[in-house]
Structures are given as C-alpha cells and as structure tokens.
Design an enzyme around this catalytic site. Structure first.
Site, PDB file in Angstrom:
ATOM      1  N   MET A  32       0.871  -1.184  -0.075  1.00 34.08           N
ATOM      2  CA  MET A  32       0.002   0.008   0.021  1.00 34.08           C
ATOM      3  C   MET A  32       0.835   1.150   0.004  1.00 34.08           C
ATOM      4  O   MET A  32       0.374   2.420   0.184  1.00 34.08           O
ATOM      5  CB  MET A  32      -0.816   0.097   1.121  1.00 34.08           C
ATOM      6  CG  MET A  32      -1.906  -1.105   1.268  1.00 34.08           C
ATOM      7  SD  MET A  32      -3.537  -0.939   2.017  1.00 34.08           S
ATOM      8  CE  MET A  32      -2.872  -0.687   3.518  1.00 34.08           C
ATOM      9  N   GLY A  33       2.118   1.062  -0.210  1.00 35.09           N
ATOM     10  CA  GLY A  33       3.115   2.211  -0.376  1.00 35.09           C
ATOM     11  C   GLY A  33       3.426   2.661   0.911  1.00 35.09           C
ATOM     12  O   GLY A  33       3.449   1.950   1.965  1.00 35.09           O
ATOM     13  N   HIS A  36       9.060   1.216   3.265  1.00 32.96           N
ATOM     14  CA  HIS A  36      10.268   1.197   4.193  1.00 32.96           C
ATOM     15  C   HIS A  36      10.881  -0.072   3.914  1.00 32.96           C
ATOM     16  O   HIS A  36      10.695  -0.802   3.180  1.00 32.96           O
ATOM     17  CB  HIS A  36       9.618   1.512   5.660  1.00 32.96           C
ATOM     18  CG  HIS A  36       8.593   0.328   5.909  1.00 32.96           C
ATOM     19  ND1 HIS A  36       8.584  -0.799   5.902  1.00 32.96           N
ATOM     20  CD2 HIS A  36       7.327   0.415   6.245  1.00 32.96           C
ATOM     21  CE1 HIS A  36       7.642  -1.779   6.504  1.00 32.96           C
ATOM     22  NE2 HIS A  36       6.598  -0.650   6.349  1.00 32.96           N
ATOM     23  N   HIS A  39       9.258  -3.430   3.311  1.00 29.45           N
ATOM     24  CA  HIS A  39       8.830  -3.746   1.975  1.00 29.45           C
ATOM     25  C   HIS A  39      10.193  -3.875   1.360  1.00 29.45           C
ATOM     26  O   HIS A  39      10.319  -4.678   0.523  1.00 29.45           O
ATOM     27  CB  HIS A  39       8.154  -2.332   1.471  1.00 29.45           C
ATOM     28  CG  HIS A  39       6.964  -2.005   1.906  1.00 29.45           C
ATOM     29  ND1 HIS A  39       6.835  -0.903   2.685  1.00 29.45           N
ATOM     30  CD2 HIS A  39       5.684  -2.461   2.088  1.00 29.45           C
ATOM     31  CE1 HIS A  39       5.486  -0.687   3.431  1.00 29.45           C
ATOM     32  NE2 HIS A  39       5.148  -1.820   2.848  1.00 29.45           N
ATOM     33  N   ARG A 189       2.222   2.695   8.989  1.00 30.22           N
ATOM     34  CA  ARG A 189       1.544   3.751  10.192  1.00 30.22           C
ATOM     35  C   ARG A 189       2.300   4.176  11.163  1.00 30.22           C
ATOM     36  O   ARG A 189       1.869   5.091  11.737  1.00 30.22           O
ATOM     37  CB  ARG A 189       0.476   2.798  10.582  1.00 30.22           C
ATOM     38  CG  ARG A 189      -0.717   2.567   9.593  1.00 30.22           C
ATOM     39  CD  ARG A 189      -1.771   2.081  10.256  1.00 30.22           C
ATOM     40  NE  ARG A 189      -2.713   1.543   9.482  1.00 30.22           N
ATOM     41  CZ  ARG A 189      -3.225   0.615   8.738  1.00 30.22           C
ATOM     42  NH1 ARG A 189      -1.882  -0.371   8.650  1.00 30.22           N
ATOM     43  NH2 ARG A 189      -4.014   0.446   7.971  1.00 30.22           N
TER      44      ARG A 189
HETATM   45  P1  AMP Z   1       1.610  -2.882   3.629  1.00 34.25           P
HETATM   46  O1  AMP Z   1       1.957  -1.957   2.611  1.00 34.25           O
HETATM   47  O2  AMP Z   1       1.449  -2.303   4.948  1.00 34.25           O
HETATM   48  O3  AMP Z   1       0.317  -3.438   3.108  1.00 34.25           O
HETATM   49  O4  AMP Z   1       2.530  -4.124   3.421  1.00 34.25           O
HETATM   50  C1  AMP Z   1       2.878  -4.877   2.089  1.00 34.25           C
HETATM   51  C2  AMP Z   1       3.619  -6.124   2.535  1.00 34.25           C
HETATM   52  O5  AMP Z   1       4.662  -5.659   3.289  1.00 34.25           O
HETATM   53  C3  AMP Z   1       3.029  -6.930   3.211  1.00 34.25           C
HETATM   54  O6  AMP Z   1       3.264  -8.318   2.674  1.00 34.25           O
HETATM   55  C4  AMP Z   1       3.403  -6.839   4.610  1.00 34.25           C
HETATM   56  O7  AMP Z   1       3.510  -7.673   5.445  1.00 34.25           O
HETATM   57  C5  AMP Z   1       4.893  -6.632   4.105  1.00 34.25           C
HETATM   58  N1  AMP Z   1       5.588  -5.556   5.297  1.00 34.25           N
HETATM   59  C6  AMP Z   1       4.968  -4.627   5.893  1.00 34.25           C
HETATM   60  N2  AMP Z   1       5.865  -4.197   6.902  1.00 34.25           N
HETATM   61  C7  AMP Z   1       6.660  -5.259   7.176  1.00 34.25           C
HETATM   62  C8  AMP Z   1       7.891  -5.493   7.970  1.00 34.25           C
HETATM   63  N3  AMP Z   1       8.110  -4.668   9.166  1.00 34.25           N
HETATM   64  N4  AMP Z   1       8.609  -6.438   7.912  1.00 34.25           N
HETATM   65  C9  AMP Z   1       8.387  -7.364   6.896  1.00 34.25           C
HETATM   66  N5  AMP Z   1       7.309  -7.265   6.093  1.00 34.25           N
HETATM   67  C10 AMP Z   1       6.596  -6.403   6.125  1.00 34.25           C
END
Ligand code: AMP
Length: 288
Positions: A32-33, A36, A39, A189
C-alpha cells in the site's frame, strides 16, 4: 535504471507479457506504499528469486474498516518510485481506485477459518477486501511468485490458504518481519506516531519477546501467559490493547496449551494509530 511507473491494468499486462516473452519469471510484491525497509526486504527477496519484479502500490479502499484510517493513510508515489528504482524494481503498478474498481465490486473472495480470530474478529470485511484485491492483482500481473511479510501473519495465512484452496499457480513466499533496532516492527503507520506514542509502542515487541522467552523456557499454559502479558501492558497507559492472542501457526486458532509452534499476536492503539505485531514461538520440545 529507474523503475517504470504505470497506472493502468492494460499497461501492466503489456509490460508483463513482454517480460514473459523474453522468458523472464515474474515476482509480485503487493503493497500500500509509504515504503520502508520491511517492504525493501520483500523486494530484495523477489529480486533474488525472479527476473522481473513488479511492486504494486495501491491503498485498497475495500479492505479498510475505518474511514479515517483510509483517508489518513500516507501516500507518496514519487518517493516510493525512487525507493523502488534504487532496489532494481522493474515496474511500479500504481492504479487509481477507479482503475481497480471501475464499477461497483460484486465478486469477493471469502477465506473462512483463518480469518475468524485476531484482526478478522475486529476488522469486519478486512480480509475479504485483502483477498479480493490480491486475487485481482494476481490475475493482472500473473506472477510466478508473490511475496508477503510475516509482519501481517494472518494476512499471509489467508493468502496461502486462498492460493491452495483455489489452485492458484503462484508460489506464496513468506518474508521475515523487519524491526527497528529498538524492536518496533516497521510499519507505514509508524509515520503517524508522535514521540510519546512511539515510546509507548515499544511495549508491543517487549511483551512479545518476553512471552517468546517464557515459551522457550517451557511455559505452556496460554491463559497464564496471556494474564502475564496483560499485566505488563497495563503498565503502559499510552497503549490500548485490542487483542493479545496465542494461536496455532497454520489455522490461526487460539490454543490452550503451547504444544507446537504458535504465533503470539497483538493489536493495540497508540493514540489513534492502530499497530500490530507478532512473533513465532517454539516450545522446547518442538524445537528439535
Ligand atoms: P503494507 O504496505 O503495509 O500493506 O505491506 C505490504 C507488504 O509488506 C505486506 O506483505 C506486509 O506484510 C509487508 N511488510 C510490512 N511491514 C513489514 C515489516 N516490518 N517486515 C516485513 N514485511 C513487512
């Protein structure tokens, strides 16, 4: 080389078809962008394992149960594109909401069982929205492999289950959770936390690590472990715990006794920001 940023389904299909014609394997990293290092770890793994890496950046409205969370979700595609370019991503797929949902969505993917507890119990419709958008992305990008972080352990279980149940010809690859040096799980977040909230948020990983140590030392009584954790959380007034659960690692069902590897998972509010974290814990008898 800079990553190509594309906005339409047609362009995404064409870019992938061209890569496939050259014999490239396709890796997809759905996000979702507000990218960090968490990702980044998914992207690096995809880069190592596949020839052509697509990162989708889409804040998916149908997976949000709170309007304010959706509206405040950080968005910065220019910075994300730079982040992806620096990591050798081939394509950033950044569709607008109208591109993904040109008409009211009438078809949804419902994954039962694994969605019953944890976030599934507190965020109505969330995993239905996640599974639906991920299946759409799979159908658009047709990856050989797709990468998901253990940060969202229940989401990973939902996608793995969907892939098996629906015979998707895609390998779902789990990637380890990435933390700050002080233990805080990286999350888009986290940008919304002020200094006091960030300090309070440290209690999440602190309690999880303590529970992991207790399980590692032979504690098996889930109710007792939960009581100890709740007492610990009670010492941090800056956190409002939504759930703290000990579930089996595959079906995500609460356990009474820790007899096999379990996921210990927590969700809590620091101010108005909802944070999640989890650790995999292995009891001594199961570790060899
Ligand atoms: P999001 O952008 O938060 O929807 O996350 C996208 C992908 O990145 C998802 O598969 C999350 O599980 C992964 N992700 C987000 N934060 C972390 C983290 N701290 N460590 C590993 N993977 C992450």
């Amino acid at each position: 080389m800079s990553a190509r940023v594309i906005h339409t389904v047609a362009e995404a299909r064409a870019a992938v078809a061209e890569a496939q014609k050259r014999g490239a394997t396709i890796g997809l990293v759905p996000t979702m962008g507000a990218l960090h290092a968490g990702h980044g770890s998914l992207i690096d793994t995809a880069r190592r394992e596949t020839d052509f890496v697509v990162v989708s950046v889409f804040v998916n409205p149908i997976q949000f149960d709170r309007k304010d969370d959706y509206e405040r979700y950080p968005q910065d595609i220019a910075t994300d594109a730079e982040f992806c370019s620096a990591r050798g991503v081939d394509v950033v797929f950044n569709p607008r909401v109208e591109e993904m949902y040109p008409q009211p969505q009438r078809s949804f993917v419902e994954v039962e069982g694994v969605t019953e507890h944890l976030c599934g119990a507190f965020r109505p419709g969330h995993f239905r929205g996640v599974a639906t958008v991920v299946l759409k992305l799979f159908n658009i990008v047709q990856p050989n492999r797709a990468y998901f972080g253990e940060k969202d352990a229940q989401q990973l279980a939902v996608i793995q289950r969907m892939a098996r149940d629906l015979n998707l010809p895609i390998e779902i690859v789990p990637v380890a959770l990435v933390r700050e040096r002080d233990g805080l799980a990286l999350s888009s977040r986290n940008r919304r936390l002020d200094a006091a909230e960030r300090q309070a948020a440290l209690m999440l990983s602190r309690v999880l690590f303590a529970v992991r140590d207790r399980i590692g030392a032979g504690s098996v009584d889930a109710a007792q472990l939960k009581r100890e954790a709740e007492a610990e959380f009670g010492r941090e007034p800056g956190l409002r715990v939504e759930y703290f659960e000990i579930v089996d690692a595959d079906e995500m069902q609460p356990v009474e006794r820790v007899a096999a590897p379990v996921r210990v998972a927590v969700a809590a509010f620091a101010g108005s920001t909802r944070l999640i974290d989890n650790v995999l814990c292995t009891p001594p008898a199961a570790s060899h």
